[in-house]
Design a protein around this motif. Structure first.
Motif, PDB file in Angstrom:
ATOM      1  N   LYS A  13       0.827  -1.213   0.000  1.00 45.99           N
ATOM      2  CA  LYS A  13       0.000   0.000   0.000  1.00 45.99           C
ATOM      3  C   LYS A  13       0.858   1.258   0.000  1.00 45.99           C
ATOM      4  O   LYS A  13       0.546   2.242  -0.686  1.00 45.99           O
ATOM      5  CB  LYS A  13      -0.920  -0.008   1.227  1.00 45.99           C
ATOM      6  N   ILE A  14       1.955   1.223   0.769  1.00 43.61           N
ATOM      7  CA  ILE A  14       2.857   2.396   0.810  1.00 43.61           C
ATOM      8  C   ILE A  14       3.467   2.640  -0.561  1.00 43.61           C
ATOM      9  O   ILE A  14       3.490   3.777  -1.066  1.00 43.61           O
ATOM     10  CB  ILE A  14       3.957   2.176   1.872  1.00 43.61           C
ATOM     11  N   PHE A  15       3.974   1.570  -1.207  1.00 40.41           N
ATOM     12  CA  PHE A  15       4.585   1.726  -2.527  1.00 40.41           C
ATOM     13  C   PHE A  15       3.559   2.192  -3.559  1.00 40.41           C
ATOM     14  O   PHE A  15       3.871   2.996  -4.446  1.00 40.41           O
ATOM     15  CB  PHE A  15       5.223   0.406  -2.977  1.00 40.41           C
ATOM     16  N   THR A  16       2.350   1.672  -3.467  1.00 38.14           N
ATOM     17  CA  THR A  16       1.301   2.111  -4.395  1.00 38.14           C
ATOM     18  C   THR A  16       1.006   3.598  -4.208  1.00 38.14           C
ATOM     19  O   THR A  16       0.836   4.344  -5.191  1.00 38.14           O
ATOM     20  CB  THR A  16       0.023   1.285  -4.163  1.00 38.14           C
ATOM     21  N   TYR A  17       0.946   4.036  -2.961  1.00 37.67           N
ATOM     22  CA  TYR A  17       0.693   5.455  -2.685  1.00 37.67           C
ATOM     23  C   TYR A  17       1.821   6.328  -3.245  1.00 37.67           C
ATOM     24  O   TYR A  17       1.562   7.386  -3.850  1.00 37.67           O
ATOM     25  CB  TYR A  17       0.565   5.659  -1.175  1.00 37.67           C
ATOM     26  N   ILE A  18       3.053   5.887  -3.070  1.00 39.63           N
ATOM     27  CA  ILE A  18       4.197   6.666  -3.585  1.00 39.63           C
ATOM     28  C   ILE A  18       4.163   6.739  -5.099  1.00 39.63           C
ATOM     29  O   ILE A  18       4.423   7.798  -5.692  1.00 39.63           O
ATOM     30  CB  ILE A  18       5.519   6.032  -3.091  1.00 39.63           C
ATOM     31  N   ARG A  19       3.842   5.612  -5.763  1.00 42.92           N
ATOM     32  CA  ARG A  19       3.790   5.617  -7.225  1.00 42.92           C
ATOM     33  C   ARG A  19       2.690   6.543  -7.743  1.00 42.92           C
ATOM     34  O   ARG A  19       2.815   7.138  -8.817  1.00 42.92           O
ATOM     35  CB  ARG A  19       3.566   4.185  -7.747  1.00 42.92           C
ATOM     36  N   SER A  23       4.012  14.360  -5.979  1.00 47.74           N
ATOM     37  CA  SER A  23       4.582  15.244  -4.956  1.00 47.74           C
ATOM     38  C   SER A  23       5.425  14.452  -3.961  1.00 47.74           C
ATOM     39  O   SER A  23       6.493  14.904  -3.531  1.00 47.74           O
ATOM     40  CB  SER A  23       3.458  15.978  -4.218  1.00 47.74           C
ATOM     41  N   VAL A  24       4.946  13.264  -3.599  1.00 47.62           N
ATOM     42  CA  VAL A  24       5.708  12.434  -2.664  1.00 47.62           C
ATOM     43  C   VAL A  24       7.004  11.964  -3.311  1.00 47.62           C
ATOM     44  O   VAL A  24       8.075  11.994  -2.687  1.00 47.62           O
ATOM     45  CB  VAL A  24       4.853  11.233  -2.213  1.00 47.62           C
TER      46      VAL A  24
END
Length: 800
Positions: A13-19, A23-24
């Protein structure tokens, strides 16, 4: 297992959010590079600081070691000086026994840190004192006790301290030993400085022994501590500990004792260095802790002392400062990441709206209204570009429809062209069921719809004419050049039998019309089927393989490809092909076939496949090419074909029958000898069993060939011979006509049009026409400057 799966889900989930968040990602990259810069800068600073701390520690420990060494040496020198003074007093009054007690007591009064002093004499030196006399003074609490030492229980004459200076011939320090005080029943570990006392005649009369307490010496040295956990050691000549924080090791162990159970090369090297009286610094691990050891010899005593400083003491303050700075930097980077994410998210908000509208346009709603942000920065320019793209997209789609239709038409034309090109190549390949002299197979796989490789073959006058070539480039231009090359080969070889002449004429024809500077590598061969003799010419092509008794390359001269220089003279080569041998020809699309890793098939693998086929008796043309194709496909895998791939295999299978009859006749080139010739032919035909009709056909053909030699082979006025050889087996009768006249190949003469009248036909060609009509085959070769014409006729015996 459930916890691990939960952790993986959170990470995904973290990697998906970053992709999904630009801005992140941008913030992470900025903080990442900032972290690198901070780490490099702080790393360099910490390195320099650590080095400075290390140098300061070295300087500090060295200074303390030097001062301690000087102090110890001062004590030892004081012992030596005091001993020398006492010796001088004793030698002035060697006969006064009572004075010795005064001298002994005075030594300790003037030097309260000395442990004891003994002035001992040889047996019966003072006859009134008996055998033993030793003026012995020792500290007892705060007072001094002076007694006469020596007895039958303690015969000091045999003690080390009494004998060493005499044996060495000079004053010396003893190794530590246990000094027993009988009066108080106490003992103390001491080291002594002893020197002999001599009379005026130079005879030894006694020894002065001055001792220092090892316990006191250890306390004096151990009191010196550059760092809280540092400690000092001192060893003697043999490596025995005199000073050590662990008192159980003093005089009981050496510096090498620990290495006997647990080998330690660093500790062993330190012990040897201290024994040799060296001075220096060593960084090593002692009792599981990294430490610095500073060591130095103690004057002429043979002893050496060292200060051990743990790295945790030296760099403790530095490490605490470094960890604090790291924590501050980490907090700063996290704060920077948070601020960057907030700022960049606010600045990219118009882009998200623009992306939403772009998705609307992508779904097919080309009339969607794009937002106007009223900005002049990159986002405003991007919005304007999207507007222009929206206007151009409709036009582009219409043009794309037209282009797709045109491409479909071109692909259809290419498929038709590919069919035409493949139709130009031979489709029927002779096998051993079709012929008893040769079998052949070939394959061509273009890299594109049409290609530039070619192969061709045909039979004429018991010869196999064949070629294989590779045109430079690919696609339509190469295919057109291939078609021209194949047509030129057919046209030229119809009137030429020697491969070098065929290639030379092809080169001149192609080069003259080659305005695009293309070329073709070409191998042309002519295999004489009755004899297996191969004439060939190679024009820059890969050398073929011969697969028979073994596997090897056919030797080829270095010639340039066809199409470069119209005046180039190509060389002719010759080889004997034995029955069962397969000639394997190929283009560079075989050796240069590449897999997904861009590795090439190479000649080594070609040889391996040929060896395997030979070892398994599968060197027939179709079998060999099938195995080679499978090997290439297995090597290449799913990689796209990079070049046209063409292979051709020719196996010579003619079995030579036993010769049943052989005769020859040599005639001068004179037409009056024709009757002898006819008689010779009739005799041969009768012997092999020809009937009159067949014998007449043979006689007409041989006479025509021999008469032609008699008339035209030699210049007028030259008298030469012509040889006629006849040989037969169970299948054929062969006449061989040999002369040394001018080279002339009658088989390349054009066919005579017999439908024309004698006046309409051109002169020449009728004789070879008669020969062809009466014989089954005709074959010409130029061998060793001789014209060799071979006529063959199947044996048809007279039916009884």
């Amino acid at each position: 297992m459930t916890i691990e799966n939960g952790s993986l889900t959170i990470m995904n989930k973290i990697f998906t959010y970053i992709r999904r968040k630009l801005s992140v990602r941008v913030s992470l990259w900025v903080v990442f590079f900032a972290a690198i810069i901070f780490n490099v800068a702080l790393g360099f600073l910490f390195y320099q600081s650590r080095e400075a701390v290390r140098q300061e520690a070295i300087s500090r420990a060295t200074t303390i070691l030097e001062k301690t060494s000087l102090r110890i040496e001062g004590i030892l020198n004081r012992v030596e000086v005091a001993s020398n003074m006492t010796k001088w007093l004793v030698q002035r009054h060697p006969d006064k026994a009572d004075s010795m007690f005064v001298y002994s007591r005075g030594m300790l009064l003037n030097n309260p840190d000395f442990y004891n002093c003994s002035i001992a004499f040889e047996p019966y030196y003072f006859k009134d004192k008996g055998r033993y006399f030793s003026a012995y003074t020792k500290h007892t609490g705060d007072s001094l006790r002076t007694t006469q030492g020596g007895s039958d229980y303690y015969q000091y004459f045999f003690a080390d301290w009494y004998l060493m200076s005499q044996l060495l011939g000079k004053p010396c320090w003893t190794e530590p030993y246990m000094d027993l005080d009988v009066a108080t029943n106490t003992s103390e570990m001491v080291t002594s400085y002893c020197q002999t006392i001599k009379n005026k005649q130079g005879q030894v009369i006694g020894v002065i022994n001055t001792s220092l307490s090892i316990t006191w010496l250890s306390q004096t040295i151990s009191a010196v501590k550059p760092y809280p956990n540092s400690y000092s050691i001192m060893i003697g000549r043999g490596g025995t500990y005199f000073v050590h924080p662990d008192t159980t090791k003093i005089t009981r162990q050496t510096i090498f004792t620990q290495t006997l159970e647990h080998p330690d090369t660093a500790l062993t090297a330190l012990g040897h260095a201290m024994q040799r009286g060296e001075e220096g610094i060593k960084q090593m691990n002692i009792n599981g802790e990294d430490s610095y050891v500073f060591y130095k010899p103690l004057g002429q005593t043979g002893c050496s002392m060292a200060i051990v400083c743990p790295e945790s003491d030296i760099f403790g303050g530095f490490d605490r400062l470094r960890n604090s700075v790291r924590a501050i930097v980490l907090v700063g980077l996290l704060l920077m990441l948070y601020l960057f994410i907030r700022i960049i998210t606010r600045e990219l908000r118009p882009l998200r709206r623009l992306a939403h509208e772009a998705e609307t346009i992508a779904s097919g709603q080309f009339d969607a209204v794009l937002p106007d942000f009223q900005r002049v920065d990159e986002i405003g320019q991007l919005s304007q570009s999207f507007g222009n793209m929206q206007q151009s997209l409709v036009k582009y789609i219409e043009e794309l429809k037209d282009t797709t239709a045109q491409k479909a038409s071109i692909e259809s034309d290419l498929r038709i062209a590919s069919g035409i090109q493949m139709g130009m190549l031979p489709e029927k390949f002779p096998t051993k069921d079709d012929r008893d002299d040769v079998q052949l197979y070939a394959s061509l796989t273009p890299a594109k719809e049409v290609g530039g490789d070619l192969f061709d073959f045909y039979f004429r006058d018991e010869k196999l004419f064949f070629c294989i070539g590779d045109v430079s480039g690919k696609g339509v231009p190469a295919s057109l050049f291939m078609a021209v090359t194949r047509s030129t080969f057919r046209t030229v070889s119809a009137h030429e039998s020697m491969p070098d002449r065929i290639v030379t004429l092809m080169n001149k024809t192609i080069a003259d019309m080659n305005t695009n500077h293309m070329f073709v590598t070409l191998f042309v061969g002519v295999l004489d089927l009755p004899t297996g003799r191969l004439h060939y010419c190679n024009a820059g092509h890969d050398a073929p393989l011969l697969v028979g008794a073994g596997v090897g390359e056919l030797p080829c001269d270095s010639n340039i490809p066809v199409g470069f220089m119209p005046t180039w003279k190509y060389s002719l080569q010759e080889a004997q092909i034995f029955t069962g041998t397969t000639i394997f020809l190929f283009t560079d699309g075989l050796t240069e076939a590449m897999n997904a890793d861009y590795a090439q098939f190479q000649m080594e693998r070609v040889n391996d496949v040929a060896f395997q086929a030979l070892s398994q008796q599968q060197q027939e043309p179709r079998q060999l090419i099938t195995r080679m194709t499978e090997a290439v496909h297995q090597f290449v895998g799913d990689a796209e074909q990079s070049d046209d791939l063409t292979m051709m295999a020719i196996q010579y299978i003619r079995q030579q029958s036993d010769v049943r009859m052989r005769k020859s006749l040599v005639l001068p080139c004179d037409l009056q000898e024709v009757p002898r010739l006819n008689a010779f032919v009739e005799e041969v035909c009768q012997e092999v069993g020809f009937d009159e009709t067949v014998a007449m056909q043979a006689k007409v053909a041989v006479e025509e060939a021999v008469v032609n030699v008699m008339k035209y082979a030699y210049p007028p006025g030259q008298q030469r011979d012509v040889t006629i050889e006849a040989a037969s087996n169970d299948v054929r009768l062969k006449f061989t006509i040999i002369d040394c006249g001018q080279p002339f190949d009658p088989t390349v003469q054009p066919e005579v049009d017999t439908t024309l009248t004698a006046k309409e036909r051109k002169i020449g060609g009728l004789g070879i026409h008669i020969i062809r009509q009466n014989m089954d085959s005709i074959n010409y070769e130029r061998i060793d400057n001789l014209n060799v014409l071979t006529l063959r006729k199947k044996i048809v015996k007279i039916d009884n």
